[in-house]
Design a protein around this motif. Structure first.
Motif, PDB file in Angstrom:
ATOM      1  N   UNK A 151       0.838  -1.209   0.000  1.00 45.26           N
ATOM      2  CA  UNK A 151       0.000   0.000   0.000  1.00 45.26           C
ATOM      3  C   UNK A 151       0.872   1.258   0.000  1.00 45.26           C
ATOM      4  N   UNK A 152       0.309   2.320  -0.530  1.00 47.98           N
ATOM      5  CA  UNK A 152       1.000   3.607  -0.501  1.00 47.98           C
ATOM      6  C   UNK A 152       1.256   3.970   0.959  1.00 47.98           C
ATOM      7  N   UNK A 153       2.394   4.557   1.238  1.00 47.86           N
ATOM      8  CA  UNK A 153       2.765   4.851   2.613  1.00 47.86           C
ATOM      9  C   UNK A 153       3.464   6.201   2.693  1.00 47.86           C
ATOM     10  N   UNK A 154       3.455   6.759   3.901  1.00 51.30           N
ATOM     11  CA  UNK A 154       4.116   8.040   4.130  1.00 51.30           C
ATOM     12  C   UNK A 154       5.617   7.821   4.212  1.00 51.30           C
ATOM     13  N   UNK A 209      -5.471   8.244   8.951  1.00 46.19           N
ATOM     14  CA  UNK A 209      -5.505   6.945   9.639  1.00 46.19           C
ATOM     15  C   UNK A 209      -5.739   5.800   8.662  1.00 46.19           C
ATOM     16  N   UNK A 210      -6.537   6.021   7.625  1.00 51.61           N
ATOM     17  CA  UNK A 210      -6.823   4.955   6.664  1.00 51.61           C
ATOM     18  C   UNK A 210      -5.548   4.478   5.964  1.00 51.61           C
ATOM     19  N   UNK A 211      -4.645   5.394   5.654  1.00 50.53           N
ATOM     20  CA  UNK A 211      -3.383   5.013   5.020  1.00 50.53           C
ATOM     21  C   UNK A 211      -2.554   4.144   5.966  1.00 50.53           C
ATOM     22  N   UNK A 212      -2.460   4.568   7.221  1.00 53.80           N
ATOM     23  CA  UNK A 212      -1.725   3.778   8.213  1.00 53.80           C
ATOM     24  C   UNK A 212      -2.387   2.424   8.428  1.00 53.80           C
ATOM     25  N   UNK A 213      -3.712   2.409   8.422  1.00 53.72           N
ATOM     26  CA  UNK A 213      -4.463   1.155   8.598  1.00 53.72           C
ATOM     27  C   UNK A 213      -4.135   0.175   7.475  1.00 53.72           C
ATOM     28  N   UNK A 214      -4.103   0.660   6.248  1.00 53.14           N
ATOM     29  CA  UNK A 214      -3.793  -0.188   5.094  1.00 53.14           C
ATOM     30  C   UNK A 214      -2.385  -0.769   5.202  1.00 53.14           C
ATOM     31  N   UNK A 244       1.156  -5.299   6.451  1.00 60.50           N
ATOM     32  CA  UNK A 244       2.309  -5.823   7.189  1.00 60.50           C
ATOM     33  C   UNK A 244       1.938  -7.090   7.962  1.00 60.50           C
ATOM     34  N   UNK A 245       0.773  -7.095   8.562  1.00 62.25           N
ATOM     35  CA  UNK A 245       0.337  -8.281   9.305  1.00 62.25           C
ATOM     36  C   UNK A 245       0.094  -9.451   8.340  1.00 62.25           C
ATOM     37  N   UNK A 246      -0.607  -9.214   7.256  1.00 60.02           N
ATOM     38  CA  UNK A 246      -0.878 -10.268   6.273  1.00 60.02           C
ATOM     39  C   UNK A 246       0.409 -10.813   5.654  1.00 60.02           C
ATOM     40  N   UNK A 267      -3.938  -0.769  15.065  1.00 59.60           N
ATOM     41  CA  UNK A 267      -4.909   0.223  14.598  1.00 59.60           C
ATOM     42  C   UNK A 267      -4.165   1.399  13.970  1.00 59.60           C
ATOM     43  N   UNK A 268      -4.555   1.763  12.765  1.00 55.51           N
ATOM     44  CA  UNK A 268      -3.900   2.870  12.078  1.00 55.51           C
ATOM     45  C   UNK A 268      -3.880   4.144  12.889  1.00 55.51           C
ATOM     46  N   UNK A 269      -4.968   4.415  13.612  1.00 60.42           N
ATOM     47  CA  UNK A 269      -5.056   5.649  14.401  1.00 60.42           C
ATOM     48  C   UNK A 269      -4.028   5.698  15.528  1.00 60.42           C
ATOM     49  N   UNK A 270      -3.471   4.537  15.899  1.00 62.22           N
ATOM     50  CA  UNK A 270      -2.485   4.482  16.972  1.00 62.22           C
ATOM     51  C   UNK A 270      -1.049   4.630  16.468  1.00 62.22           C
ATOM     52  N   UNK A 271      -0.877   4.803  15.177  1.00 57.14           N
ATOM     53  CA  UNK A 271       0.456   4.843  14.582  1.00 57.14           C
ATOM     54  C   UNK A 271       1.032   6.245  14.413  1.00 57.14           C
ATOM     55  N   UNK A 272       0.225   7.262  14.624  1.00 60.84           N
ATOM     56  CA  UNK A 272       0.699   8.605  14.325  1.00 60.84           C
ATOM     57  C   UNK A 272      -0.064   9.643  15.147  1.00 60.84           C
ATOM     58  N   UNK A 273       0.488  10.832  15.138  1.00 62.15           N
ATOM     59  CA  UNK A 273      -0.171  12.001  15.724  1.00 62.15           C
ATOM     60  C   UNK A 273      -0.102  13.102  14.680  1.00 62.15           C
ATOM     61  N   UNK A 274      -1.212  13.678  14.344  1.00 61.76           N
ATOM     62  CA  UNK A 274      -1.221  14.819  13.424  1.00 61.76           C
ATOM     63  C   UNK A 274      -0.977  16.075  14.246  1.00 61.76           C
ATOM     64  N   UNK A 275       0.242  16.559  14.204  1.00 57.08           N
ATOM     65  CA  UNK A 275       0.537  17.793  14.932  1.00 57.08           C
ATOM     66  C   UNK A 275       0.130  19.006  14.115  1.00 57.08           C
ATOM     67  N   UNK A 276      -0.380  18.770  12.905  1.00 51.96           N
ATOM     68  CA  UNK A 276      -0.799  19.872  12.041  1.00 51.96           C
ATOM     69  C   UNK A 276      -2.200  20.350  12.360  1.00 51.96           C
ATOM     70  N   UNK A 277      -2.903  19.644  13.224  1.00 56.15           N
ATOM     71  CA  UNK A 277      -4.280  20.028  13.543  1.00 56.15           C
ATOM     72  C   UNK A 277      -4.311  21.027  14.674  1.00 56.15           C
TER      73      UNK A 277
END
Length: 143
Positions: free
Chosen positions: A28-31, A112-117, A122-124, A133-143
């Motif tokens: 999947x596309x990733x940051x 979060x959807x990108x991180x989730x993918x 990675x698990x598969x 959980x994708x939401x647990x992988x990052x913090x958006x400090x831009x918000x």
């Protein structure tokens, strides 16, 4: 040095380079541009991280609007022990700037959807054992 700059430099030196796009092979596309900090640092130094990221955003906006001037600034502040190639850096900038355009989001914003993918893939693929959980992988400090 960004990967595209390394590629351009090797090509300039006469090396034949072949690259692959992992997304064409099921990844999947990733940051690629991420800052890493511990949860403790994110909690204890949140304002410092926000200030740093705001400065990075302003720098990115400036370079997007003034790429030639941004390149001049980069070259004026390069590490003399490892000099940059101005031609390679200019081509690299032309390749990277469109990829760094976040559209209607601020530079550095992540989804979060990108991180989730990526976590699911990675698990598969057996790279990680348990679901993340994708939401647990990052913090958006831009918000």
């Amino acid at each position: 040095m960004p990967a595209c700059a390394k590629k351009l430099l090797l090509e300039k030196e006469g090396f034949a380079i072949r690259t692959i796009d992992p997304t064409q092979y099921g990844v999947p596309d990733y940051y690629e541009l991420v800052l890493i900090a511990s949860e403790q640092t994110v909690k204890e130094k949140a304002e410092t991280i926000r200030k740093f990221w705001r400065a990075a955003q302003r720098g990115q906006q400036y370079v997007m609007a003034h790429p030639d001037e941004g390149l001049k600034i980069l070259l004026a502040h390069q590490e003399q022990a490892f000099p940059l190639d101005a031609e390679v850096e200019k081509k690299s900038l032309q390749m990277l700037l469109p990829r760094m355009d976040a559209g209607d989001k601020l530079f550095g914003w992540q989804d979060a959807a990108s991180w989730e993918a990526v976590a699911s893939w990675m698990q598969k693929s057996g790279l990680i054992r348990q679901a993340v959980a994708g939401k647990d992988c990052f913090v958006n400090v831009t918000e």
